[in-house]
Design a protein around this motif. Structure first.
Motif, PDB file in Angstrom:
ATOM      1  N   LEU A 106       0.801  -1.230   0.000  1.00 37.86           N
ATOM      2  CA  LEU A 106       0.000   0.000   0.000  1.00 37.86           C
ATOM      3  C   LEU A 106       0.832   1.277   0.000  1.00 37.86           C
ATOM      4  CD1 LEU A 106      -2.925  -0.959   2.397  1.00 37.86           C
ATOM      5  CD2 LEU A 106      -2.944  -0.799  -0.102  1.00 37.86           C
ATOM      6  N   ARG A 107       2.077   1.235   0.380  1.00 42.53           N
ATOM      7  CA  ARG A 107       2.996   2.379   0.378  1.00 42.53           C
ATOM      8  C   ARG A 107       2.639   3.377   1.483  1.00 42.53           C
ATOM      9  NH1 ARG A 107       6.084  -0.525  -2.851  1.00 42.53           N
ATOM     10  NH2 ARG A 107       5.354  -0.725  -4.968  1.00 42.53           N
ATOM     11  N   ASP A 108       2.674   4.682   1.146  1.00 40.29           N
ATOM     12  CA  ASP A 108       2.474   5.737   2.141  1.00 40.29           C
ATOM     13  C   ASP A 108       1.016   6.222   2.118  1.00 40.29           C
ATOM     14  OD1 ASP A 108       2.458   7.003  -0.309  1.00 40.29           O
ATOM     15  OD2 ASP A 108       3.816   8.596   0.279  1.00 40.29           O
ATOM     16  N   GLN A 109       0.716   7.222   2.898  1.00 41.44           N
ATOM     17  CA  GLN A 109      -0.618   7.832   3.009  1.00 41.44           C
ATOM     18  C   GLN A 109      -1.536   6.977   3.883  1.00 41.44           C
ATOM     19  OE1 GLN A 109      -1.258  10.969   1.524  1.00 41.44           O
ATOM     20  NE2 GLN A 109       0.911  10.863   1.048  1.00 41.44           N
ATOM     21  N   GLY A 110      -2.730   7.482   4.113  1.00 41.87           N
ATOM     22  CA  GLY A 110      -3.754   6.766   4.868  1.00 41.87           C
ATOM     23  C   GLY A 110      -4.537   5.888   3.913  1.00 41.87           C
ATOM     24  N   THR A 127       3.437   3.250   5.360  1.00 44.47           N
ATOM     25  CA  THR A 127       3.257   4.271   6.383  1.00 44.47           C
ATOM     26  C   THR A 127       1.884   4.918   6.265  1.00 44.47           C
ATOM     27  OG1 THR A 127       4.255   5.949   4.969  1.00 44.47           O
ATOM     28  CG2 THR A 127       5.729   4.749   6.455  1.00 44.47           C
ATOM     29  N   GLY A 128       1.494   5.653   7.296  1.00 44.15           N
ATOM     30  CA  GLY A 128       0.202   6.340   7.297  1.00 44.15           C
ATOM     31  C   GLY A 128      -0.782   5.635   8.208  1.00 44.15           C
ATOM     32  N   ASN A 147       3.770   4.319  13.623  1.00 44.75           N
ATOM     33  CA  ASN A 147       2.545   5.100  13.759  1.00 44.75           C
ATOM     34  C   ASN A 147       1.483   4.217  14.412  1.00 44.75           C
ATOM     35  OD1 ASN A 147       0.246   6.611  13.450  1.00 44.75           O
ATOM     36  ND2 ASN A 147       0.178   6.460  11.235  1.00 44.75           N
ATOM     37  N   PRO A 148       1.092   4.497  15.654  1.00 45.60           N
ATOM     38  CA  PRO A 148       0.151   3.609  16.352  1.00 45.60           C
ATOM     39  C   PRO A 148      -1.318   3.912  16.059  1.00 45.60           C
ATOM     40  CG  PRO A 148       0.888   5.306  17.842  1.00 45.60           C
ATOM     41  CD  PRO A 148       1.621   5.530  16.537  1.00 45.60           C
ATOM     42  N   PRO A 168       2.778  -0.829  19.123  1.00 47.49           N
ATOM     43  CA  PRO A 168       1.922  -0.701  20.298  1.00 47.49           C
ATOM     44  C   PRO A 168       0.915   0.431  20.071  1.00 47.49           C
ATOM     45  CG  PRO A 168       4.224  -0.870  20.947  1.00 47.49           C
ATOM     46  CD  PRO A 168       4.192  -0.707  19.444  1.00 47.49           C
ATOM     47  N   GLY A 169      -0.334   0.156  20.301  1.00 46.41           N
ATOM     48  CA  GLY A 169      -1.381   1.148  20.083  1.00 46.41           C
ATOM     49  C   GLY A 169      -2.171   0.916  18.807  1.00 46.41           C
ATOM     50  N   ASP A 170      -1.644   0.118  17.867  1.00 46.93           N
ATOM     51  CA  ASP A 170      -2.418  -0.226  16.670  1.00 46.93           C
ATOM     52  C   ASP A 170      -3.595  -1.106  17.085  1.00 46.93           C
ATOM     53  OD1 ASP A 170      -0.933   1.120  14.729  1.00 46.93           O
ATOM     54  OD2 ASP A 170       0.377  -0.592  14.335  1.00 46.93           O
ATOM     55  N   GLY A 171      -4.697  -0.967  16.408  1.00 42.25           N
ATOM     56  CA  GLY A 171      -5.880  -1.766  16.705  1.00 42.25           C
ATOM     57  C   GLY A 171      -5.881  -3.055  15.914  1.00 42.25           C
ATOM     58  N   ILE A 172      -5.283  -4.098  16.464  1.00 39.85           N
ATOM     59  CA  ILE A 172      -5.280  -5.412  15.817  1.00 39.85           C
ATOM     60  C   ILE A 172      -6.276  -6.282  16.572  1.00 39.85           C
ATOM     61  CG2 ILE A 172      -3.917  -7.431  15.178  1.00 39.85           C
ATOM     62  CD1 ILE A 172      -1.441  -5.601  15.167  1.00 39.85           C
TER      63      ILE A 172
END
Length: 182
Positions: A106-110, A127-128, A147-148, A168-172
């Motif tokens: 997916l590369r960068d951005q949201g 990233t993003g 980026n969490p 840490p902090g990512d919603g998995i």
């Protein structure tokens, strides 16, 4: 004769160079931005590569037995994939199932990806602030980027074993049978 030839060459060279450069720098009025992604199929494997600098919203589904990929930023058909509707630059058909592996960068951005297909999927979200939801299949998702704020849902399919790695902090969510954050 030699003097005339050199004079002619000096006059022609700038015109030739100018003629070569104009097509490189000129942009036709109807030109479009490059697509957000490119999809390629080789045998039973499909590779989707997103373009840098563009937020991609990708969906993967099965329609009439074919793997269909859409990207709101546009998607170009590479070898093994085709554009079923020449007026729709957001959709490609990557041929009939079975597809044994879907690899996504997916590369960068949201970016976001939603896979609703029985395909083993590997996603590198880059990233993003990314949102990833895979479908049935043994999936592997990497959202680790420092980026969490990423979200991962591996889908609930019996018999699948999905892995996700993030910060840490990512919603998995628990649908990913193996989760790691560090």
């Amino acid at each position: 004769m030699k003097i005339e030839r050199n004079t002619l060459m000096r006059a022609a060279a700038p015109a030739l160079v100018t003629g070569l450069l104009v097509p490189v720098f000129a942009t036709p009025a109807g030109a479009q931005e490059p697509p957000g992604s490119t999809a390629v199929r080789f045998s039973g494997s499909v590779q989707l590569s997103a373009r840098w600098g563009v937020p991609n919203a990708v969906t993967v589904r099965v329609e009439n037995g074919n793997l269909i990929i859409t990207d709101s930023a546009g998607v170009a058909p590479g070898p093994g994939c085709s554009r079923p509707n020449p007026n729709d630059s957001t959709l490609v058909n990557c041929g009939p199932l079975p597809v044994t592996r879907l690899n996504v960068a997916l590369r960068d951005q949201g970016d976001s990806i939603f896979v609703d297909a029985p395909v083993n999927t590997s996603v590198d979200a880059g990233t993003g602030d990314d949102t990833v939801r895979t479908g049935s299949g043994n999936d592997s998702v990497n959202v680790r980027d420092g980026n969490p704020r990423d979200t991962v849902d591996c889908g609930e399919a019996p018999g699948d074993f999905d892995r996700a790695i993030g910060d840490p902090g990512d919603g998995i969510v628990a649908t990913c049978e193996q989760r790691a954050t560090f």
